[in-house]
Structure formats: structure tokens, C-alpha cells
Design a protein around this motif. Structure first.
Motif, PDB file in Angstrom:
ATOM      1  N   GLU A  62      13.861 -25.194 -34.100  1.00 43.83           N
ATOM      2  CA  GLU A  62      13.708 -23.846 -34.635  1.00 43.83           C
ATOM      3  C   GLU A  62      13.682 -23.812 -36.158  1.00 43.83           C
ATOM      4  OE1 GLU A  62      15.781 -20.909 -31.402  1.00 43.83           O
ATOM      5  OE2 GLU A  62      17.098 -22.284 -32.465  1.00 43.83           O
ATOM      6  N   SER A  63      14.264 -24.799 -36.811  1.00 41.86           N
ATOM      7  CA  SER A  63      14.425 -24.741 -38.268  1.00 41.86           C
ATOM      8  C   SER A  63      13.436 -25.611 -39.029  1.00 41.86           C
ATOM      9  CB  SER A  63      15.857 -25.146 -38.641  1.00 41.86           C
ATOM     10  OG  SER A  63      16.802 -24.336 -37.994  1.00 41.86           O
ATOM     11  N   ARG A  69       5.073 -24.044 -42.027  1.00 39.93           N
ATOM     12  CA  ARG A  69       4.634 -22.745 -41.503  1.00 39.93           C
ATOM     13  C   ARG A  69       3.388 -22.224 -42.194  1.00 39.93           C
ATOM     14  NH1 ARG A  69       9.245 -21.577 -44.612  1.00 39.93           N
ATOM     15  NH2 ARG A  69       8.976 -19.952 -46.216  1.00 39.93           N
ATOM     16  N   CYS A  76       3.861 -25.086 -36.279  1.00 40.02           N
ATOM     17  CA  CYS A  76       5.155 -24.448 -36.536  1.00 40.02           C
ATOM     18  C   CYS A  76       5.503 -23.476 -35.421  1.00 40.02           C
ATOM     19  CB  CYS A  76       5.132 -23.749 -37.887  1.00 40.02           C
ATOM     20  SG  CYS A  76       6.597 -22.732 -38.223  1.00 40.02           S
ATOM     21  N   VAL A  80       8.738 -23.981 -32.929  1.00 43.74           N
ATOM     22  CA  VAL A  80       9.803 -22.969 -33.016  1.00 43.74           C
ATOM     23  C   VAL A  80       9.941 -22.233 -31.679  1.00 43.74           C
ATOM     24  CG1 VAL A  80      10.508 -20.824 -34.131  1.00 43.74           C
ATOM     25  CG2 VAL A  80       9.615 -22.701 -35.500  1.00 43.74           C
ATOM     26  N   ALA A  99      14.647 -17.735 -36.552  1.00 42.94           N
ATOM     27  CA  ALA A  99      13.419 -18.248 -37.161  1.00 42.94           C
ATOM     28  C   ALA A  99      12.175 -17.825 -36.388  1.00 42.94           C
ATOM     29  CB  ALA A  99      13.475 -19.770 -37.250  1.00 42.94           C
ATOM     30  N   ALA A 103       8.383 -17.459 -37.907  1.00 40.74           N
ATOM     31  CA  ALA A 103       7.246 -18.257 -37.451  1.00 40.74           C
ATOM     32  C   ALA A 103       6.086 -17.359 -37.026  1.00 40.74           C
ATOM     33  CB  ALA A 103       7.678 -19.156 -36.293  1.00 40.74           C
TER      34      ALA A 103
END
Length: 383
Positions: A62-63, A69, A76, A80, A99, A103
Motif C-alpha cells: 500500500e505504501s 504513482r 501503482c 496498492v 493510500a 493511488a
């Protein structure tokens, strides 16, 4: 002392991935804090699960992809989304789950192709996630799933708006660039017209006069010398203009050297035009482009006098005031029936545009037996 300006400049020169990576790393670090465990996005009402190895995988998915991105928005978004699904199904609800909207915004703003397909696939994946959560006993009503879907759709819409704004700004800059190029082409054409027309007209007049001087060798030699001098000045002026077009030349077309008007008048006299020149005062240091515009007005008016009223008495009056430069050029001769002192000609039309561009006033009118050109140019004007 650290030079913040230099540091900022170096940071801006870094690639977009390098500039986006710190945010992803910061989100990983914050998500690992025990005090923030369970503070992330929660779909359904599954009990929060404690950290394990899969929780670290979910946080990483997720990070860390947020670093790409803008470079690879589709990659991305996929990573995510996988991390978000894992987080919801395992009920970690880590802070990194927030996030997902980021995204979505980035994908909507930067994704170039397959945008509609992406929306359809994401919607289908969300339906599958909702069904899976329901089977796990999430206890969420349909309305809750719909509201969360609308929140995700809002994030996508924000990205679309950002994309539209960026496209509109790019279009505006393109129009500005085209207008700037068009204005520069017009300016160059005007300068070439002023330089070439004046010198070539003088040469043609002098060459025509030379035909009738074969019986006077001294006068013939002087006339031909004047033609040669005029040609050399034309070449010098053209070379100067071509130098200004070079990429490494950052100066604008400047004001003629001191005594430029007197030199111009003397050249016209040598071409056979009787010119009376009167100059009152002197240009101020803050005259800016006004002095250059005044020079061009006199040059074009004398060129017209040579073409349409050759041999007729011509008067040039230039007065330098504190607030403006006044120019007046009059010709007493009959002129030519094809002349267009009222501004229909290319040269006078260009002069009118040049003077009005700096906030001045310009007129060119016929008078009894000749024509009169007047210009008032604000001192300190900048073209």
C-alpha cells in the motif's frame, strides 16, 4: 551554512520517482507505530487482527508503490489495490490503507490509456471484495458499501479534474508560445522591411541618377561611391539582425549609435533628397525603446520621400521632451499618385503598429503638394 536554494534546486532536478519515494517511506514508518494500529480505512466490521508477516506485506504494497504513482500510475494502482484487499480481508486496517484514494487520484490524473477499462475493472474488483467481506461476516449493509464506493469514485473524479486542469494549462501555454512566435516573426519582418527598404531604395535612386552623369566623371564617381557605401551599410545592418537571431544572443535590437539620425539624414541627402534636419533637446537615459521607434519613424518617412517625392524638399523635426519624443517629417513635393501616406502601405502600417504598441500616437496624411508624418512616442516606453 546550508544553501537552501541550492538544495531545493537539486531536489527539483531529481527524477519524479525519487521525489515521490519519501512519502511512501514515511507512510510505512507511521503505519508501523503501535499507537496507530487499526486507524486506517475499514470496510465492514471485521474485528481488528494483530500484526503478523502478512501485515508487513500489506503495508509495503500500500505504501511503497506510491513512489511510482506519477511515473507508472497503473502499476501503482494495481499494487496498492492488492495491498488494500489484503488489508481488508485480514482486517489489519493499518494506516497505510489510506493510500488507496491517493493511488486513485494519481491514476486518474496521470493514466494515459485504458482509463475506462480501469474504472470497470476496479468497480468489479470492489464488488468481489464486498462479497468476500460479507462471507467473512463483515456485517456491513449494502448502503455502507455504496457510500464507500462513492468515496472512491470521488477520489477518481478529483484526479480527472486535476488532469483536465493540467491539460488546459498546457493548451494555454501552447497558445502563448504560438502567439509569442508569431509576434517575433512579425517583429523580425518589420525590422527587415525597415532596413532593406531604406537602403535598397537609396541605392536604386542613386543608381538611376548615375545614368545621367556620364558626362561628369567626378559626380558619377561620387554617386557610385555613395551606392557602394549604402550597400555596405545595408550588409552591416543585415548582419547585425542575423546576429540577433542566434540562440546564444540574448540582447534585443538596440538603439542606433549616437548621431544615428544625423547619419540617416546625411545618407538620404547623398541619395539626392534635400533634407532639412532639426533636433531639439537630447534623448533621456530612460528613453528606453522610444528612441529606437523614433529612428524607425524617420527612416521609413525618408524612404517614402525617396520613392514618391524624390528631389522634393523634406523637413525632419525631432523634439525630445521629458515625457515623450515628437517626430515630424514633411515633404513639399507633389509625390506619386501611387503613394499611400495614409497608412495603406506595409511600411507605414508597420510604423503605426510599432508606435501604438508602446502607447504612442501616429498619423500619416497628405498635405498640399506632399505628405506629413507625425508620431508622439512616450519616453521610457519598452517594446
Amino acid at each position: 551554512m546550508i544553501d537552501l536554494g541550492r538544495v531545493t534546486d537539486r531536489w527539483r532536478r531529481c527524477g519524479v520517482v525519487v521525489r515521490d519515494l519519501p512519502f511512501g517511506l514515511l507512510l510505512v514508518a507511521v503505519s508501523l507505530l503501535p499507537a496507530l494500529h487499526g486507524k486506517g480505512t475499514q470496510v465492514g466490521d471485521l474485528p481488528i487482527r494483530s500484526f503478523d508477516a502478512l501485515a508487513l506485506v500489506a503495508i509495503a504494497l500500500e505504501s511503497l508503490p506510491l513512489a511510482v504513482r506519477r511515473r507508472w500510475p497503473a502499476v501503482c494502482l494495481v499494487l496498492v489495490s492488492l495491498g488494500f484487499v489484503l488489508d481488508q480481508l485480514r482486517a489489519y486496517h493499518v494506516l497505510a490503507s489510506n493510500a488507496m484514494p491517493i493511488a486513485l487520484i494519481s491514476a486518474a490524473a496521470h493514466l494515459e490509456r485504458h482509463r475506462r477499462v480501469t474504472v470497470v475493472l476496479l468497480s468489479a474488483a470492489y464488488v468481489l471484495l464486498a462479497l468476500a467481506l460479507d462471507r467473512l461476516g463483515a456485517g456491513e449493509k449494502v448502503e455502507g458499501y455504496v457510500v464507500f464506493y462513492l468515496a472512491l469514485a470521488l477520489a477518481w473524479g478529483i484526479g480527472v479534474r486535476l488532469r483536465s486542469a493540467r491539460a488546459a494549462e498546457a493548451e494555454r501555454r501552447r497558445h502563448v508560445a504560438e502567439a509569442t512566435r508569431a509576434a517575433e516573426r512579425t517583429r523580425i519582418a518589420r525590422e527587415l522591411h525597415d532596413v532593406v527598404t531604406h537602403h535598397v531604395t537609396a541605392m536604386v535612386v542613386q543608381a538611376e541618377a548615375a545614368r545621367y552623369l556620364t558626362a561628369a566623371p567626378d559626380r558619377l564617381d561620387a554617386t557610385l561611391s555613395a551606392v557602394t557605401d549604402t550597400g555596405r551599410r545595408a550588409i552591416t545592418d543585415l548582419r547585425h539582425m542575423l546576429d540577433l537571431l542566434k540562440a546564444d544572443h540574448d540582447t534585443d535590437i538596440g538603439v542606433p549609435a549616437a548621431g544615428g539620425l544625423r547619419t540617416l539624414v546625411e545618407q538620404t541627402r547623398r541619395a539626392g533628397q534635400p533634407v532639412e534636419f532639426t533636433e531639439e533637446g537630447g534623448p533621456a537615459e530612460s528613453a528606453g525603446s522610444a528612441e529606437f521607434v523614433a529612428y524607425r519613424v524617420v527612416q521609413e518617412a525618408l524612404t517614402n520621400a525617396l520613392k514618391h517625392a524624390h528631389g522634393s524638399p523634406t523637413a525632419v523635426r525631432v523634439r525630445y521632451g521629458e515625457k515623450e519624443i515628437s517626430v515630424e517629417v514633411s515633404t513639399d513635393g507633389p509625390g506619386s499618385g501611387t503613394a499611400s501616406p495614409g497608412g495603406g502601405g506595409r511600411g507605414l502600417a508597420g510604423l503605426r503598429e510599432r508606435v501604438e504598441a508602446v502607447g504612442g500616437r501616429f498619423s500619416a496624411d497628405r498635405q498640399a503638394g506632399g505628405f506629413l508624418v507625425r508620431a508622439r512616442i512616450p519616453a521610457g516606453s519598452r517594446s
